[in-house]
Design a protein around this motif. Structure first.
Motif, PDB file in Angstrom:
ATOM      1  N   PHE A   1       0.809  -1.216   0.000  1.00  0.00           N
ATOM      2  CA  PHE A   1       0.000   0.000   0.000  1.00  0.00           C
ATOM      3  C   PHE A   1       0.846   1.271   0.000  1.00  0.00           C
ATOM      4  N   TRP A   2       1.915   1.294   0.810  1.00  0.00           N
ATOM      5  CA  TRP A   2       2.727   2.502   0.937  1.00  0.00           C
ATOM      6  C   TRP A   2       4.026   2.416   0.135  1.00  0.00           C
ATOM      7  N   SER A   3       3.992   1.738  -0.989  1.00  0.00           N
ATOM      8  CA  SER A   3       5.197   1.628  -1.800  1.00  0.00           C
ATOM      9  C   SER A   3       5.512   2.920  -2.559  1.00  0.00           C
ATOM     10  N   GLU A   4       4.529   3.823  -2.645  1.00  0.00           N
ATOM     11  CA  GLU A   4       4.756   5.140  -3.263  1.00  0.00           C
ATOM     12  C   GLU A   4       4.392   6.229  -2.262  1.00  0.00           C
ATOM     13  N   PRO A   5       5.102   6.344  -1.160  1.00  0.00           N
ATOM     14  CA  PRO A   5       4.683   7.295  -0.124  1.00  0.00           C
ATOM     15  C   PRO A   5       4.689   8.754  -0.579  1.00  0.00           C
ATOM     16  N   VAL A   6       5.715   9.162  -1.322  1.00  0.00           N
ATOM     17  CA  VAL A   6       5.778  10.566  -1.762  1.00  0.00           C
ATOM     18  C   VAL A   6       4.711  10.846  -2.806  1.00  0.00           C
ATOM     19  N   ASN A   7       4.588   9.941  -3.776  1.00  0.00           N
ATOM     20  CA  ASN A   7       3.545  10.122  -4.795  1.00  0.00           C
ATOM     21  C   ASN A   7       2.149  10.124  -4.173  1.00  0.00           C
ATOM     22  N   ALA A   8       1.951   9.300  -3.157  1.00  0.00           N
ATOM     23  CA  ALA A   8       0.639   9.230  -2.508  1.00  0.00           C
ATOM     24  C   ALA A   8       0.355  10.490  -1.690  1.00  0.00           C
ATOM     25  N   LEU A   9       1.298  10.868  -0.846  1.00  0.00           N
ATOM     26  CA  LEU A   9       1.048  11.965   0.088  1.00  0.00           C
ATOM     27  C   LEU A   9       1.009  13.332  -0.580  1.00  0.00           C
ATOM     28  N   THR A  10       1.693  13.485  -1.712  1.00  0.00           N
ATOM     29  CA  THR A  10       1.651  14.789  -2.389  1.00  0.00           C
ATOM     30  C   THR A  10       0.280  15.068  -2.998  1.00  0.00           C
ATOM     31  N   ASN A  11      -0.603  14.076  -3.006  1.00  0.00           N
ATOM     32  CA  ASN A  11      -1.968  14.344  -3.460  1.00  0.00           C
ATOM     33  C   ASN A  11      -2.727  15.230  -2.485  1.00  0.00           C
ATOM     34  N   LEU A  12      -2.188  15.380  -1.282  1.00  0.00           N
ATOM     35  CA  LEU A  12      -2.774  16.324  -0.335  1.00  0.00           C
ATOM     36  C   LEU A  12      -2.759  17.734  -0.913  1.00  0.00           C
ATOM     37  N   ALA A  13      -1.837  17.998  -1.835  1.00  0.00           N
ATOM     38  CA  ALA A  13      -1.757  19.321  -2.461  1.00  0.00           C
ATOM     39  C   ALA A  13      -3.051  19.671  -3.187  1.00  0.00           C
ATOM     40  N   PHE A  14      -3.700  18.685  -3.797  1.00  0.00           N
ATOM     41  CA  PHE A  14      -4.967  18.948  -4.491  1.00  0.00           C
ATOM     42  C   PHE A  14      -6.056  19.348  -3.504  1.00  0.00           C
ATOM     43  N   VAL A  15      -6.081  18.679  -2.364  1.00  0.00           N
ATOM     44  CA  VAL A  15      -7.075  18.998  -1.346  1.00  0.00           C
ATOM     45  C   VAL A  15      -6.831  20.401  -0.797  1.00  0.00           C
ATOM     46  N   LEU A  16      -5.572  20.718  -0.506  1.00  0.00           N
ATOM     47  CA  LEU A  16      -5.236  22.048   0.009  1.00  0.00           C
ATOM     48  C   LEU A  16      -5.538  23.131  -1.017  1.00  0.00           C
ATOM     49  N   ALA A  17      -5.250  22.825  -2.291  1.00  0.00           N
ATOM     50  CA  ALA A  17      -5.546  23.791  -3.362  1.00  0.00           C
ATOM     51  C   ALA A  17      -7.047  24.042  -3.446  1.00  0.00           C
ATOM     52  N   ALA A  18      -7.839  22.979  -3.303  1.00  0.00           N
ATOM     53  CA  ALA A  18      -9.293  23.129  -3.344  1.00  0.00           C
ATOM     54  C   ALA A  18      -9.790  23.979  -2.170  1.00  0.00           C
ATOM     55  N   LEU A  19      -9.238  23.731  -0.994  1.00  0.00           N
ATOM     56  CA  LEU A  19      -9.633  24.514   0.183  1.00  0.00           C
ATOM     57  C   LEU A  19      -9.226  25.978   0.026  1.00  0.00           C
ATOM     58  N   TYR A  20      -8.085  26.210  -0.625  1.00  0.00           N
ATOM     59  CA  TYR A  20      -7.615  27.578  -0.847  1.00  0.00           C
ATOM     60  C   TYR A  20      -8.527  28.344  -1.800  1.00  0.00           C
ATOM     61  N   VAL A  21      -8.933  27.679  -2.885  1.00  0.00           N
ATOM     62  CA  VAL A  21      -9.685  28.378  -3.922  1.00  0.00           C
ATOM     63  C   VAL A  21     -11.184  28.429  -3.616  1.00  0.00           C
ATOM     64  N   TRP A  22     -11.663  27.583  -2.722  1.00  0.00           N
ATOM     65  CA  TRP A  22     -13.103  27.521  -2.422  1.00  0.00           C
ATOM     66  C   TRP A  22     -13.723  28.875  -2.089  1.00  0.00           C
ATOM     67  N   PRO A  23     -13.148  29.673  -1.165  1.00  0.00           N
ATOM     68  CA  PRO A  23     -13.765  30.965  -0.845  1.00  0.00           C
ATOM     69  C   PRO A  23     -13.779  31.927  -2.027  1.00  0.00           C
ATOM     70  N   ARG A  24     -12.881  31.720  -2.972  1.00  0.00           N
ATOM     71  CA  ARG A  24     -12.771  32.609  -4.131  1.00  0.00           C
ATOM     72  C   ARG A  24     -13.782  32.272  -5.224  1.00  0.00           C
ATOM     73  N   THR A  25     -14.565  31.218  -5.006  1.00  0.00           N
ATOM     74  CA  THR A  25     -15.535  30.803  -6.022  1.00  0.00           C
ATOM     75  C   THR A  25     -16.976  31.066  -5.581  1.00  0.00           C
ATOM     76  N   ARG A  26     -17.127  31.832  -4.541  1.00  0.00           N
ATOM     77  CA  ARG A  26     -18.472  32.144  -4.042  1.00  0.00           C
ATOM     78  C   ARG A  26     -19.297  32.816  -5.138  1.00  0.00           C
ATOM     79  N   ASP A  27     -20.519  32.352  -5.309  1.00  0.00           N
ATOM     80  CA  ASP A  27     -21.455  32.891  -6.296  1.00  0.00           C
ATOM     81  C   ASP A  27     -21.064  32.580  -7.747  1.00  0.00           C
ATOM     82  N   VAL A  28     -20.124  31.654  -7.939  1.00  0.00           N
ATOM     83  CA  VAL A  28     -19.757  31.208  -9.293  1.00  0.00           C
ATOM     84  C   VAL A  28     -19.926  29.687  -9.322  1.00  0.00           C
ATOM     85  N   PRO A  29     -21.136  29.204  -9.625  1.00  0.00           N
ATOM     86  CA  PRO A  29     -21.458  27.774  -9.477  1.00  0.00           C
ATOM     87  C   PRO A  29     -20.509  26.827 -10.209  1.00  0.00           C
TER      88      PRO A  29
END
Length: 213
Positions: A17-45
């Protein structure tokens, strides 16, 4: 079939399962990016929808880089394709003011466009990354077409396309430098793509905000 495992990346050395730890964990960047941009998309469905898909990209890619299965690969690529199609529709409709049905038609034309250009990029030696290369090409086309009508948006698109080219380059380097750098470079593809997608959402949301101001 769907549970069949395969090794496609430098970092993976076995099928645990953890044979690609860096490749796996760097996917957190997508989640953080989504959380960052979420407030900037208010009223733009549609921008909000893109942000949700951005988070799903991280979840799907994590599943792939931990399980290394066929179903994981589908979970990885399906949200990416969904994001591309959603963005093409939104950009076509709102950047150029086309009617909804025309925007849907242009979105569907991405498939033959991608098929034709993928063959070109494959001949240029891009390998599996040729599947992604049509995307920055299309973004550059949109940027050019908008250069007089919406200069700021065009510039934002061009920056996004340039960053995506860099990201694709990192994806391509993963295998060639594997012997010298066992961790590979695929994790950079994740990190850069998280930036690119958040940037592209912001470009779209900002364009809508300016239009409605």
């Amino acid at each position: 079939m769907w549970t069949e495992q395969f090794d496609g990346y430098c970092e993976r050395v076995d099928f645990t399962f953890w044979s690609e730890p860096v490749n796996a964990l760097t996917n957190l960047a997508f989640v953080l990016a989504a959380l960052y941009v979420w407030p900037r998309t208010r009223d733009v469905p549609l921008a909000r929808a893109m942000t949700v898909v951005l988070m799903l990209i991280g979840v799907g890619s994590f599943a792939f880089h931990t399980t290394a299965t066929r179903w994981g690969a589908l979970a990885d690529t399906a949200p990416i394709l969904g994001f591309i199609l959603l963005y093409i529709f939104a950009a076509t409709r709102d950047f150029f003011g086309l009617e909804r049905w025309k925007s849907v038609l242009v979105t569907l034309l991405f498939f033959p466009f991608a098929a034709a250009t993928m063959l070109l990029f494959a001949k240029l030696g891009l390998g599996s990354s040729s599947a992604y290369a049509p995307v920055p090409m299309l973004i550059f086309i949109y940027a050019y077409l908008l250069k007089d009508k919406a200069r700021k948006t065009a510039r934002g698109l061009a920056v996004g396309a340039g960053l995506l080219c860099l990201s694709i380059g990192c994806r391509m380097l993963d295998d060639p430098i594997c012997a010298l750098w066992p961790m590979g470079t695929h994790f950079l593809w994740h990190l850069l793509n998280a930036v690119v997608l958040a940037h592209m959402i912001a470009v779209y949301a900002n364009h809508i905000g300016v239009k409605e101001a």
